[in-house]
Write an enzyme that holds these catalytic residues in place. Structure first.
Site, PDB file in Angstrom:
ATOM      1  N   CYS A  86       3.491  70.986   9.033  1.00  0.00           N
ATOM      2  CA  CYS A  86       2.901  71.996   8.149  1.00  0.00           C
ATOM      3  C   CYS A  86       1.391  71.825   8.033  1.00  0.00           C
ATOM      4  CB  CYS A  86       3.556  71.906   6.778  1.00  0.00           C
ATOM      5  SG  CYS A  86       2.816  73.031   5.597  1.00  0.00           S
TER       6      CYS A  86
ATOM      7  N   CYS B 211       1.864  75.549   9.066  1.00  0.00           N
ATOM      8  CA  CYS B 211       1.494  76.522   8.029  1.00  0.00           C
ATOM      9  C   CYS B 211      -0.005  76.589   7.751  1.00  0.00           C
ATOM     10  CB  CYS B 211       2.183  76.195   6.706  1.00  0.00           C
ATOM     11  SG  CYS B 211       3.702  75.262   6.804  1.00  0.00           S
TER      12      CYS B 211
ATOM     13  N   LYS C 286      -2.390  77.589  10.680  1.00  0.00           N
ATOM     14  CA  LYS C 286      -2.019  78.967  11.006  1.00  0.00           C
ATOM     15  C   LYS C 286      -2.602  79.949  10.004  1.00  0.00           C
ATOM     16  CE  LYS C 286       1.475  80.675   9.219  1.00  0.00           C
ATOM     17  NZ  LYS C 286       2.901  80.644   8.882  1.00  0.00           N
TER      18      LYS C 286
ATOM     19  N   TYR D  65       9.093  84.445  13.656  1.00  0.00           N
ATOM     20  CA  TYR D  65       7.923  84.599  12.811  1.00  0.00           C
ATOM     21  C   TYR D  65       6.677  83.940  13.400  1.00  0.00           C
ATOM     22  CZ  TYR D  65       8.072  79.954  10.510  1.00  0.00           C
ATOM     23  OH  TYR D  65       8.027  78.614  10.233  1.00  0.00           O
TER      24      TYR D  65
ATOM     25  N   GLU E 292       3.268  86.058  14.163  1.00  0.00           N
ATOM     26  CA  GLU E 292       2.054  85.626  13.472  1.00  0.00           C
ATOM     27  C   GLU E 292       0.922  85.368  14.467  1.00  0.00           C
ATOM     28  OE1 GLU E 292       3.946  83.528   9.479  1.00  0.00           O
ATOM     29  OE2 GLU E 292       3.582  82.286  11.219  1.00  0.00           O
TER      30      GLU E 292
ATOM     31  N   HIS F 123      -0.979  99.792 -12.917  1.00  0.00           N
ATOM     32  CA  HIS F 123      -1.553 100.930 -12.202  1.00  0.00           C
ATOM     33  C   HIS F 123      -3.068 100.810 -12.114  1.00  0.00           C
ATOM     34  CE1 HIS F 123      -1.690 105.012 -10.697  1.00  0.00           C
ATOM     35  NE2 HIS F 123      -2.693 105.238 -11.518  1.00  0.00           N
TER      36      HIS F 123
ATOM     37  N   GLU G 104       3.398  98.613  -8.143  1.00  0.00           N
ATOM     38  CA  GLU G 104       4.016  99.450  -9.179  1.00  0.00           C
ATOM     39  C   GLU G 104       5.226 100.203  -8.636  1.00  0.00           C
ATOM     40  OE1 GLU G 104       1.706 102.881 -10.708  1.00  0.00           O
ATOM     41  OE2 GLU G 104       0.268 102.421  -9.124  1.00  0.00           O
TER      42      GLU G 104
HETATM   43  C1  LIG Z   1       3.142  77.180  13.846  1.00  0.00           C
HETATM   44  C2  LIG Z   1       4.015  76.913  12.630  1.00  0.00           C
HETATM   45  C3  LIG Z   1       3.791  77.622  11.475  1.00  0.00           C
HETATM   46  C4  LIG Z   1       4.558  77.380  10.352  1.00  0.00           C
HETATM   47  N1  LIG Z   1       4.319  78.123   9.234  1.00  0.00           N
HETATM   48  C5  LIG Z   1       5.042  77.916   8.124  1.00  0.00           C
HETATM   49  C6  LIG Z   1       4.771  78.634   6.932  1.00  0.00           C
HETATM   50  O1  LIG Z   1       3.889  79.491   6.890  1.00  0.00           O
HETATM   51  N2  LIG Z   1       5.512  78.362   5.833  1.00  0.00           N
HETATM   52  C7  LIG Z   1       6.504  77.419   5.849  1.00  0.00           C
HETATM   53  O2  LIG Z   1       7.132  77.193   4.812  1.00  0.00           O
HETATM   54  N3  LIG Z   1       6.794  76.715   6.968  1.00  0.00           N
HETATM   55  C8  LIG Z   1       6.083  76.938   8.100  1.00  0.00           C
HETATM   56  N4  LIG Z   1       6.346  76.215   9.228  1.00  0.00           N
HETATM   57  C9  LIG Z   1       7.491  75.277   9.226  1.00  0.00           C
HETATM   58  C10 LIG Z   1       7.117  73.957   8.576  1.00  0.00           C
HETATM   59  O3  LIG Z   1       5.971  73.427   9.179  1.00  0.00           O
HETATM   60  C11 LIG Z   1       8.275  72.972   8.692  1.00  0.00           C
HETATM   61  O4  LIG Z   1       9.452  73.582   8.213  1.00  0.00           O
HETATM   62  C12 LIG Z   1       8.034  71.695   7.922  1.00  0.00           C
HETATM   63  O5  LIG Z   1       6.862  71.059   8.347  1.00  0.00           O
HETATM   64  C13 LIG Z   1       9.233  70.749   8.064  1.00  0.00           C
HETATM   65  O6  LIG Z   1       8.967  69.545   7.415  1.00  0.00           O
HETATM   66  P1  LIG Z   1       9.706  68.201   7.878  1.00  0.00           P
HETATM   67  O7  LIG Z   1       9.356  67.167   6.861  1.00  0.00           O
HETATM   68  O8  LIG Z   1      11.119  68.456   8.158  1.00  0.00           O
HETATM   69  O9  LIG Z   1       9.059  67.827   9.269  1.00  0.00           O
HETATM   70  P2  LIG Z   1       7.562  67.745   9.769  1.00  0.00           P
HETATM   71  O10 LIG Z   1       6.606  68.318   8.809  1.00  0.00           O
HETATM   72  O11 LIG Z   1       7.582  68.279  11.152  1.00  0.00           O
HETATM   73  O12 LIG Z   1       7.278  66.175   9.801  1.00  0.00           O
HETATM   74  C14 LIG Z   1       7.932  65.325  10.678  1.00  0.00           C
HETATM   75  C15 LIG Z   1       7.013  64.169  10.985  1.00  0.00           C
HETATM   76  O13 LIG Z   1       7.763  63.145  11.619  1.00  0.00           O
HETATM   77  C16 LIG Z   1       6.971  62.570  12.647  1.00  0.00           C
HETATM   78  N5  LIG Z   1       7.905  61.930  13.569  1.00  0.00           N
HETATM   79  C17 LIG Z   1       8.826  62.518  14.374  1.00  0.00           C
HETATM   80  N6  LIG Z   1       9.570  61.576  15.000  1.00  0.00           N
HETATM   81  C18 LIG Z   1       9.094  60.363  14.593  1.00  0.00           C
HETATM   82  C19 LIG Z   1       9.460  59.017  14.875  1.00  0.00           C
HETATM   83  N7  LIG Z   1      10.480  58.736  15.685  1.00  0.00           N
HETATM   84  N8  LIG Z   1       8.755  58.025  14.290  1.00  0.00           N
HETATM   85  C20 LIG Z   1       7.722  58.293  13.441  1.00  0.00           C
HETATM   86  N9  LIG Z   1       7.350  59.557  13.132  1.00  0.00           N
HETATM   87  C21 LIG Z   1       8.038  60.579  13.689  1.00  0.00           C
HETATM   88  C22 LIG Z   1       6.224  63.745  13.220  1.00  0.00           C
HETATM   89  O14 LIG Z   1       5.057  63.324  13.903  1.00  0.00           O
HETATM   90  C23 LIG Z   1       5.897  64.536  11.949  1.00  0.00           C
HETATM   91  O15 LIG Z   1       4.664  64.144  11.398  1.00  0.00           O
HETATM   92  C24 LIG Z   1       5.580  76.403  10.377  1.00  0.00           C
HETATM   93  C25 LIG Z   1       5.806  75.673  11.543  1.00  0.00           C
HETATM   94  C26 LIG Z   1       5.027  75.916  12.660  1.00  0.00           C
HETATM   95  C27 LIG Z   1       5.279  75.134  13.910  1.00  0.00           C
END
Ligand SMILES: Cc1cc2nc3c(=O)[nH]c(=O)nc-3n(C[C@H](O)[C@H](O)[C@H](O)COP(=O)(O)OP(=O)(O)OC[C@H]3O[C@@H](n4cnc5c(N)ncnc54)[C@H](O)[C@@H]3O)c2cc1C
Length: 462
Positions: A43, A48, A51, A180, A184, A438, A443
């Protein structure tokens, strides 16, 4: 005295992992979190936040154009991609710093390494070459973009990850996908002046959204000059002296400087040691959990995108929080995944919550639709022909508003408030009892007196 080095070891410092770690530590648990890339997760680093910054950048040309009708002349506008990317990177670095400081302030140990399961209570720290033990392990590893690995030339394409760091703004881009993220980025590149094509294999973009939003956004994207191609797929990506040509099943040759794939995301489970540890996995390898985030092992939980439920940041955060409450505060909290409000930051943007009209027809005996489409007031002094759409889906028996679907300016903001009403089970009569604001677009939400259409199961069956 604990027999483990940590009470909780979190794998992944993204939306879900960070929240879980901080809340658990707040309840006195000894917590560490391993992150293999950058703290903040998808994110903050490549989802998010960057983006939305790009979306803002892409909408300034609209403002410049609209201002003429109000007497302004804005001369000599120019856009510099490198400035946008550099400023975005600075902001992301600032946010990452805040995430790190917040974790440290909560007494969470941050370990910058890849981590893998070695058993129900053991985690291997790849960069340090050693194992640690924990009473509980939380898998919060998120997901990654899908590619069609079998497609010839796939090595030439980018995903959203790379789109945030392109050296140059392409002149032409083709985006494969209809979800989405695809729409976007189509809006972002189109707004920044890039010749943009969206190529989607299905019949209509935004599968799973209300049909009026799907058709409505498609039409608006076309008006903005985006070439939206549905029902076609790439068969080969060819690299040429000029750039790339994406050849499609129907015989198109789409020329581009960049081809971006946004065809969905898969859970980060590769090499995580799930099978070896005995953690049950689902159809695409995602971690299977119960309502409290518990996996098939009592000591291992999972939250967020790796569980393949609703892939949104606020959902991952809530799941992380609920896990910490459940396990470290003896207060079992499960997450309700129904009626989650969400925005699509396309241009125009979308806000949606609750049932689509098609879903309501499956669940309700009779459905009333209140729908209006109009030109936003701000555009009345301009030549731009863009429509705002407001649609309420009402269970005709109870009068409860079961779905709200918006397309147009600020829909992402409006849907947060409408989400509260839908979650509360507000009725159309309660909407109507509210005095209108309004002049506003919103509205219309409280002034649509008669249904524009009614559907009833008994008639539909005839
Ligand atoms: C382009 C894009 C736009 C988005 N826009 C939106 C939006 O507008 N609104 C919204 O609500 N959601 C949005 N999302 C979705 C949102 O980013 C995810 O749903 C959210 O980040 C999920 O959180 P998470 O904690 O599951 O995983 P993540 O935030 O993906 O975190 C997982 C972390 O684990 C780390 N990791 C993975 N494997 C390992 C490992 N083996 N050892 C150590 N670290 C590891 C990764 O590096 C990462 O930092 C978007 C996603 C993308 C790709």
């Amino acid at each position: 005295m604990t027999e483990f080095e940590y009470d909780l070891f979190v794998i992944g410092a993204g939306s879900g992992g960070v929240r879980a770690a901080r809340i658990a530590a707040g309840y006195g648990a000894k917590v560490a979190v391993a992150e293999e890339y950058r703290v903040g997760g998808t994110c903050v680093i490549r989802g998010c936040v960057p983006k939305k910054l790009f979306v803002y950048a892409s909408r300034f040309p609209d403002e410049f154009e609209e201002s003429a009708g109000f007497g302004w002349s804005v001369a000599g506008t120019a856009f510099d991609w490198k400035t946008l990317v550099a400023n975005k990177d600075r902001e992301i670095a600032r946010l990452e710093g805040i995430y790190r400081r917040n974790l440290e302030a909560a007494n969470v140990e941050i370990i910058d390494t890849r981590a893998e399961l070695r058993g129900p209570n053991t985690v291997h720290l790849a960069n340090l070459g050693r194992d640690v033990t924990a009473r509980y392990i939380l898998i919060a590893t998120g997901g990654h973009p899908n590619y069609d690995r079998t497609l010839p030339g796939i090595e030439h394409v980018i995903s959203s990850n790379e789109a945030f760091h392109l050296e140059e703004l392409p002149k032409r881009i083709v985006i494969a996908g209809g979800g989405y993220i695809a729409v976007e980025f189509a809006g972002i590149f189109n707004g920044l002046g890039v010749e943009t094509t969206l190529l989607y294999r299905g019949e209509e973009i935004l599968r799973g959204f209300d049909d009026d939003l799907r058709a409505g956004l498609h039409a608006e994207m076309v008006k903005r000059g985006i070439d939206v191609v549905c029902g076609d797929v790439f068969t080969t990506i060819e690299k040429t002296a000029d750039g790339l040509i994406g050849h499609t099943a129907s015989g198109r040759g789409l020329e581009a400087d960049q081809i971006m794939f946004a065809i969905g995301r898969s859970p980060n489970i590769e090499g995580l040691g799930l099978a070896e540890a005995g953690v049950e996995q689902g159809w695409n390898g995602h971690v299977v959990v119960d309502a409290y985030g518990k996996t098939s092992l009592d000591s291992i939980y999972a939250v967020g995108d790796v569980t393949d439920r609703v892939q949104l940041t606020p959902v991952a955060i809530r799941e992380g929080h609920a896990f910490a409450e459940t396990v470290f505060n003896a207060n079992p909290v499960s997450i309700d995944h129904e009626a989650i409000p969400t925005a699509v930051f396309s241009t125009p943007e979308i806000g949606t919550v609750g049932l689509t009209e098609a879903e309501a027809r499956e669940r309700c005996r009779a459905v009333d639709i209140y729908k209006t489409s109009f030109r936003p007031m701000k555009l009345t002094l301009t030549d731009r022909d863009e429509k705002m759409l407001i649609k309420l889906v009402v269970d005709a028996d109870s009068g409860v508003v079961v779905g709200c679907h918006l397309m147009g300016p600020d829909s992402g903001e409006l849907i947060q408030v409408l989400g509260i009403l839908v979650k509360m089970g507000a009725t159309k009569a309660q909407f109507d009892a509210t005095v209108a604001v309004h002049p506003s677009a919103a509205e219309e939400l409280v002034t649509m007196r008669t249904p524009t259409s009614r559907w009833a199961a008994e008639y539909a069956a005839e």
